[in-house]
Design an enzyme around this catalytic site. Structure first.
Site, PDB file in Angstrom:
ATOM      1  N   CYS A 138      40.308 -34.915  -6.593  1.00 41.20           N
ATOM      2  CA  CYS A 138      41.498 -35.780  -6.563  1.00 41.20           C
ATOM      3  C   CYS A 138      41.197 -37.112  -5.875  1.00 41.20           C
ATOM      4  O   CYS A 138      41.941 -38.072  -6.036  1.00 41.20           O
ATOM      5  CB  CYS A 138      42.672 -35.069  -5.888  1.00 41.20           C
TER       6      CYS A 138
ATOM      7  N   CYS B 240      42.797 -27.980  -4.965  1.00 41.46           N
ATOM      8  CA  CYS B 240      43.629 -28.530  -3.895  1.00 41.46           C
ATOM      9  C   CYS B 240      45.090 -28.312  -4.269  1.00 41.46           C
ATOM     10  O   CYS B 240      45.473 -28.436  -5.428  1.00 41.46           O
ATOM     11  CB  CYS B 240      43.315 -29.998  -3.622  1.00 41.46           C
TER      12      CYS B 240
HETATM   13  N1  LIG Z   1      43.911 -32.784   4.585  1.00 41.03           N
HETATM   14  C1  LIG Z   1      43.675 -32.557   3.295  1.00 41.03           C
HETATM   15  N2  LIG Z   1      44.148 -33.412   2.389  1.00 41.03           N
HETATM   16  C2  LIG Z   1      43.872 -33.156   1.097  1.00 41.03           C
HETATM   17  C3  LIG Z   1      43.134 -32.062   0.658  1.00 41.03           C
HETATM   18  N3  LIG Z   1      43.041 -32.122  -0.694  1.00 41.03           N
HETATM   19  C4  LIG Z   1      43.703 -33.226  -1.061  1.00 41.03           C
HETATM   20  N4  LIG Z   1      44.206 -33.877   0.008  1.00 41.03           N
HETATM   21  C5  LIG Z   1      44.987 -35.102   0.181  1.00 41.03           C
HETATM   22  O1  LIG Z   1      46.357 -34.822   0.014  1.00 41.03           O
HETATM   23  C6  LIG Z   1      47.013 -36.080   0.090  1.00 41.03           C
HETATM   24  C7  LIG Z   1      48.317 -36.031  -0.682  1.00 41.03           C
HETATM   25  O2  LIG Z   1      48.899 -37.275  -0.404  1.00 41.03           O
HETATM   26  P1  LIG Z   1      50.112 -37.918  -1.218  1.00 41.03           P
HETATM   27  O3  LIG Z   1      50.310 -39.321  -0.741  1.00 41.03           O
HETATM   28  O4  LIG Z   1      51.280 -36.981  -1.139  1.00 41.03           O
HETATM   29  O5  LIG Z   1      49.593 -37.858  -2.706  1.00 41.03           O
HETATM   30  P2  LIG Z   1      49.031 -39.032  -3.641  1.00 41.03           P
HETATM   31  O6  LIG Z   1      50.056 -40.107  -3.774  1.00 41.03           O
HETATM   32  O7  LIG Z   1      48.566 -38.424  -4.903  1.00 41.03           O
HETATM   33  O8  LIG Z   1      47.817 -39.589  -2.745  1.00 41.03           O
HETATM   34  P3  LIG Z   1      46.475 -40.323  -3.168  1.00 41.03           P
HETATM   35  O9  LIG Z   1      45.442 -39.267  -3.417  1.00 41.03           O
HETATM   36  O10 LIG Z   1      46.128 -41.165  -1.980  1.00 41.03           O
HETATM   37  O11 LIG Z   1      46.754 -41.134  -4.397  1.00 41.03           O
HETATM   38  C8  LIG Z   1      45.976 -37.083  -0.410  1.00 41.03           C
HETATM   39  O12 LIG Z   1      45.667 -37.938   0.681  1.00 41.03           O
HETATM   40  C9  LIG Z   1      44.752 -36.220  -0.777  1.00 41.03           C
HETATM   41  O13 LIG Z   1      43.532 -36.872  -0.535  1.00 41.03           O
HETATM   42  C10 LIG Z   1      42.663 -31.161   1.658  1.00 41.03           C
HETATM   43  O14 LIG Z   1      42.005 -30.151   1.388  1.00 41.03           O
HETATM   44  N5  LIG Z   1      42.959 -31.457   2.950  1.00 41.03           N
HETATM   45 ZN   LIG Z   2      44.207 -33.216  -4.176  1.00 41.29          ZN
END
Ligand SMILES: Nc1nc2c(ncn2[C@@H]2O[C@H](COP(=O)(O)OP(=O)(O)OP(=O)(O)O)[C@@H](O)[C@H]2O)c(=O)[nH]1
Ligand SMILES: [Zn+2]
Length: 194
Positions: free
Chosen positions: A156, A85
């Site tokens: 993740c 990702c």
């Molecule tokens: N739509 C989508 N979201 C993804 C994918 N892979 C990871 N994510 C999401 O990318 C988002 C990034 O959100 P952020 O709030 O910027 O990052 P973060 O603080 O690490 O978020 P959390 O995972 O909720 O702790 C997260 O909600 C992940 O679950 C994907 O393939 N598609």
């Molecule tokens: Zn991710």
């Protein structure tokens, strides 16, 4: 001018230095016996996991494009994939199911799986990977329709963050004949009945 092999060695060397630094910043001793070769191993592993930037999926499909008078759905299901990702550079992995309805041309079945491999070996989000696979097949074969379904678990979401071990994300994209609900249903029935 440096050749391809020299460029690759320079890239590995540069990545290696950066991973040495990352390991230090994480509080480890890079000179510890078990870690001495780790920066180089990680560099090579990451180059493998992102090798899809170096490959042309369109060319792969065209390399085995055959004229054929078959106009029914062709399905390749349960294509395993691993991707990273782009938000956390952690793996997401699962299965891709592809269907297309030929319009005079078919492609080698393995080439569909190779296209999945190419797009998954890049930094991705699941939605974009789904769309890219669909568009690539649509452009290369000009079929009467393509549909791609991706089912994946995101590490993740499992190892960190929200820590949901069993959440599965499903994405799909389609074109042409698959705009008809009955055609999508036929495909969904064929991929869900094992
Ligand atoms: N739509 C989508 N979201 C993804 C994918 N892979 C990871 N994510 C999401 O990318 C988002 C990034 O959100 P952020 O709030 O910027 O990052 P973060 O603080 O690490 O978020 P959390 O995972 O909720 O702790 C997260 O909600 C992940 O679950 C994907 O393939 N598609
Ligand atoms: Zn991710």
């Amino acid at each position: 001018m440096i050749n391809k092999e020299e460029a690759l060695n320079l890239q590995i060397e540069e990545l290696k230095k950066n991973y040495q630094n990352i390991i230090k910043l994480l509080g480890e001793d890079v000179n510890r016996e078990g870690l001495q070769k780790t920066p180089e191993r990680v560099a090579k592993a990451m180059l493998t996991l992102t090798r899809g930037y170096e490959e042309d999926p369109n060319e792969v499909l065209l390399s085995a494009k055959f004229k054929e008078d078959y106009h029914q759905m062709v399905i390749v299901k349960d294509i395993d994939f691993f991707s990273l990702c782009e938000h956390h550079m952690l793996p997401f992995y699962g299965k891709v199911h592809v269907a297309y309805i030929p319009n005079g041309y078919i492609t080698g079945l393995s080439k569909i799986a190779r296209v999945v491999d190419i797009f998954s070996h890049r930094l991705q989000v699941q939605e974009r990977m789904t769309l890219q696979i669909k568009e690539c097949i649509q452009q290369a074969l000009n079929p009467l329709g393509v549909m791609v379904v991706v089912e994946a678990k995101h590490m993740c979401m499992q190892m960190r963050g929200v820590e949901k071990q069993n959440a599965i994300t499903t994405t799909s994209d389609f074109s042409g004949g698959f705009k008809q609900a009955s055609t999508r249903e036929e495909f969904m029935n064929l991929i869900t009945h094992k």
